[in-house]
Design a protein around this motif. Structure first.
Motif: not given
Lengths: 270, 335, 287
Positions: B260-262, B257-258, B269-275
């Motif tokens: 995921a906020i850019p 959650l923390i 690079g790409r944002l870390p995501t939750i699948e």
């Protein structure tokens, strides 16, 4: 790195006349939703338009897609003046300019299955045979991270993030050159926002898309866009390289916006 | 529980929603305390059960909801066994609530004065004139300029932020000991959001109310909340002092959650995501780590069966042991 | 998320909801029975409906092999009612078909385009609706002359304003939906937006309304025939049987009672079914 200009607006204006009823008859009040906006969007770049509700950014999006007619000024797409086009021409222009909206559910006709939703743009423009359209729809569905099986479902069976993926698939099935994203992630959960942003970036690389990205969220815009234009009360008050604006804002309003971003302890250290 | 500093104490609260033939668990074994003068932030996405949890405190849940377990005690009084009449005295008096949409929470056909005076007179025996003075004072407190003039306006003549201020004025009119704010800034612009948060912070210090602040955005509560509860799928997955959680987030959900906020630009690079997706309540896996499906890189054996909240450092609780394997994410992403 | 099960079709969900509603099932049964009567009239009727028998007039129910008795010409009442159901159904369905098609088209145009077109259409509809329905039908029947087709047209036209108003209201709200703007942004022509997107999203209340209107049309036919403006003797319709029964209310009340009862049951059935439809089609009650 300077590439050709894809879309340009010159002194674009949109006024709304509000009729106010007073005790002594009607009084017309002119509201300038978009006021003399001149912007250029280069091929392959992402232009972010930031502003708060009511600043005219959504009106601007609808103006450059000719969903509404401007009160003044011109819009050029690929050197053609689209503000001077007749309706049939505007319709074929839609192949090149597509939109993605904020509300993922409301953007989808609740009574149509996903397959029908995805093939519709092709059908409208009479592209390919029915069978080829279906194949293309399946392919697009997989590109946005959904599965073939999803094609036979109705929109209400999906989560918000999945619906937005369907919207993206529909917007890209015509292989447009310019995609206007009007707050595409602000209705989504935080953990889903990142997924959709990443997807949009992947697709941009794959299809060489140009984006106009409209948002109120400066964090997202800074991450997603190459250039930013800050809009306030219908006017562009500041524009330039995204990182420059984020680090060294010049206009007071931009400063105010940046200060308002909530910062967690972690990001303060950054 | 006999701890006097606890204003509100929720213990093992579980709430089911009855749907046709099945019951769906919306809140599962949730326990938390709110101390006097404390701000508790409850963070979670849609379907996390955060809103259900707080609306259950006032017993304002829809008809198909059932309290299956647990207790809610407010000032050492049990709310769940309380009669509707007593509850009504609490609502809007001892416990007030503000909602996400200030547009629909105010009645459009009455002026702000009407509504505010009515709210005041509901709790205090004041004359109309006195109540009006009190209303003006409240509007002043919540930062509305020229309150004598503005009080005569109708809700639609206010901006969204102003309306939320009016709602707050109404909520604090009874000097409640607990203020529940359910996503009060979600519908507002960032600059207005900041003003409202600042206002709540100020009020909390001025009148010493406890606040429960619900949000889907961790950063919004970052400098407001003293303690945080992170909810997912109807359960608390992590809780603790806000400072500790921001400095040392442990549960994969909190961390993502923390992240995921850019906080940077594209070049980082790409944002870390939750699948995956936020599961709907009926799809949530039971008896296992509920977040399991969304962190496939963590091996099955790293999860507990029927995971419980465990204190990992003083006052810092985390559910499931899977957090210890978060580092495996990098290897997973390289693949 | 990777469930491969097919999502239940809308029809299945709808049927499930419908079958749970006992009153609606009863309504459906009534409608079914009347449809069976109408289709298999020659097989069900015990006598020829128009054959008179002056020796057996005004017989009571059960007398002399006449299930429901005979009328003043000695015609078998049961057989006349059975054949009359054909007229009632044809008029009911036909009139609603005429009324809904015209009404929906007018309502779509008025609601979608708005402006002066809307004003003209809707003011005309208001004028039409301002006439008491039966007066309007009488006027039309006098102009058109009697006969089945003319009854259908007259009753149908009376139904137009209701449909037009209803669909216009629906169109006004549906056309503001975001997906309509999206379709526009895809480059769709107006005809496509109106018929493929707006119309299907307006249909639910229209279906319910249409069902109820079939009942209304059956009554209208009966009323017109009762007044002698509808179906002409000797053709049997529930309305003119009732009319003839009126003259013998004291000596042979069964004529009016039985014909009236069939009108009542069919109307009741349609209304109950319509109520059930409304509940079953409401997306909010669909889990």
């Amino acid at each position: 790195m300077e590439s050709a200009i894809l879309l340009e607006t010159q002194d674009l204006e949109k006024n709304y006349t509000l009729k106010k009823k007073t005790l002594f008859g009607k009084k017309a009040e002119v509201l300038q939703a978009v006021n003399k906006v001149s912007l250029a969007i280069h091929q392959g770049e992402t232009l972010g338009i930031v502003g708060e509700s009511g600043c005219g950014k959504s009106t601007f999006a609808r103006l450059i897609t000719r969903l509404i007619a401007p009160s003044g000024g011109k819009v050029f797409f690929d050197q053609k003046e689209i503000t001077a086009m007749a309706q049939p021409e505007v319709r074929s222009l839609r192949k090149d300019i597509q939109m993605i909206f904020q509300d993922p559910y409301a953007s989808l006709d609740p009574r149509k299955r996903v397959l029908a939703i995805l093939t519709e743009p092709l059908e409208i423009h009479g592209i390919k045979t029915a069978k080829e359209r279906r194949e293309l729809a399946y392919e697009m569905l997989e590109k946005v991270g959904l599965q073939r099986e999803h094609a036979s479902r109705f929109p209400h069976e999906f989560s918000g993030g999945q619906c937005q993926r369907i919207n993206i698939a529909r917007a890209l099935i015509l292989r447009p050159r310019l995609v206007i994203c009007d707050e595409p992630v602000s209705a989504l959960d935080v953990s889903i926002q990142a997924q959709v942003l990443n997807l949009l970036l992947d697709l941009q690389e794959e299809f060489h898309l140009t984006y106009v990205f409209i948002s109120h969220d400066l964090n997202v815009v800074r991450y997603f866009c190459d250039r930013i234009a800050v809009m306030y009360k219908g006017e562009i008050v500041e524009s330039g390289d995204a990182e420059t604006i984020y680090q060294a804002p010049v206009h007071d309003y931009t400063k105010k916006l940046l200060q308002a971003i909530p910062k967690s302890i972690e990001s303060n250290e950054e | 529980m006999s701890d006097d500093s606890n204003l509100l104490s929720v213990k093992d609260l579980s709430i089911d929603f009855l749907q046709e033939k099945t019951a769906v668990r919306a809140v599962d074994q949730v326990s938390f305390d709110v101390k006097k003068g404390e701000v508790l932030g409850i963070v979670g996405e849609s379907g996390s059960g955060k809103s259900v949890t707080v609306t259950s405190i006032l017993k304002l849940l829809p008809e198909n909801a059932r309290y299956t377990e647990g207790s809610i005690s407010f000032k050492s009084e049990e709310l769940l066994s309380m009669k509707e009449k007593q509850l009504r005295k609490l609502r809007g008096n001892e416990i007030s609530m503000i909602f996400q949409d200030p547009m629909t929470s105010l009645n459009p056909v009455f002026t702000v004065e009407n509504q505010l005076v009515e709210a005041i007179r509901l709790h205090a025996k004041l004359s109309r004139k006195k109540a009006r003075q009190e209303a003006i004072r409240l509007l002043q407190i919540v930062g509305i300029q020229e309150p004598e003039k503005r009080i005569k306006l109708y809700p639609h003549e206010f901006s969204g932020g102003m309306r939320q201020r009016v709602m707050i004025a109404m909520a604090i009119s009874s000097s409640p000991s607990l203020l529940i704010a359910d996503e009060p800034t979600t519908a507002l612009d960032v600059t207005v959001q900041k003003q409202i948060i600042d206002l709540l912070k100020e009020l909390q210090q001025k009148i010493n109310t406890s606040i429960i602040f619900i949000t889907h955005d961790l950063e919004v509560v970052a400098d407001l909340a003293d303690r945080l509860l992170i909810m997912y799928g109807g359960q608390i997955v992590e809780s603790g002092p806000a400072k500790t959680i921001f400095a040392n987030p442990l549960h994969p959900y909190t961390r993502l959650l923390i992240e995921a906020i850019p906080h940077g630009n594209k070049k980082s690079g790409r944002l870390p995501t939750i699948e995956g997706n936020v599961p709907s309540l009926s799809e949530i896996p039971q008896d296992v780590c509920r977040f399991k499906e969304r962190i496939p890189w963590i091996p099955d054996q790293a999860h507990e069966i029927n995971p419980k909240l465990r204190e990992v450092e003083p006052e810092h609780f985390v559910r499931c042991t899977c957090y210890k394997h978060f580092w495996m994410k990098e290897a997973h992403e390289k693949k | 998320m990777e469930t491969t099960e097919k999502t239940p079709s809308l029809v299945k969900m709808f049927l499930k909801k419908m079958l749970q509603n006992k009153l609606a099932c009863f309504g459906l049964l009534m409608i079914f029975l009347i449809v069976v009567l109408a289709i298999f009239a020659p097989l069900i009727a015990t006598h020829q409906p128009n054959v008179m028998d002056t020796g057996a007039t005004l017989l009571g129910p059960g007398q002399d092999g006449h299930l429901l008795g005979t009328d003043n010409y000695g015609r078998d009442l049961f057989s006349r009612i059975v054949y009359g159901s054909r007229i009632s159904l044809i008029v009911g369905l036909g009139a609603v078909a005429v009324g809904s098609v015209i009404g929906i088209l007018l309502g779509l145009v008025a609601g979608y385009f708005g402006g002066w077109l809307d004003s003209i259409i809707m003011r005309f509809m208001d004028a039409l609706a301002a006439f008491p329905f039966i007066l309007l039908a009488i006027t039309l029947m006098t102009v058109l002359g009697t006969g089945l087709i003319n009854v259908i047209i007259a009753v149908g036209i009376g139904n137009v304003p209701g449909f037009a108003r209803m669909i216009r209201g629906q169109v006004l709200s549906v056309k503001e939906e975001l997906f309509i703007e999206v379709t526009n942004s895809l480059g769709a022509k107006q005809a496509r937006i109106i018929f493929i997107h707006i119309l299907p999203n307006c249909l639910t209340p229209i279906i319910v309304y249409a069902t109820m209107n079939v009942a209304g049309a059956i009554i209208s036919e009966a009323a017109l025939s009762f007044l002698g403006l509808g179906i002409q003797a000797p053709t049997a319709s529930w309305g003119n049987i009732l009319k003839e029964g009126k003259d013998y209310l004291i000596v042979a009340p069964h004529i009016a009672i039985f014909s009236g009862m069939f009108i009542l049951l069919s109307v009741l059935g349609l209304n109950l079914f319509g109520d059930g439809l409304r509940d079953a089609l409401d997306p909010k009650t669909r889990a």
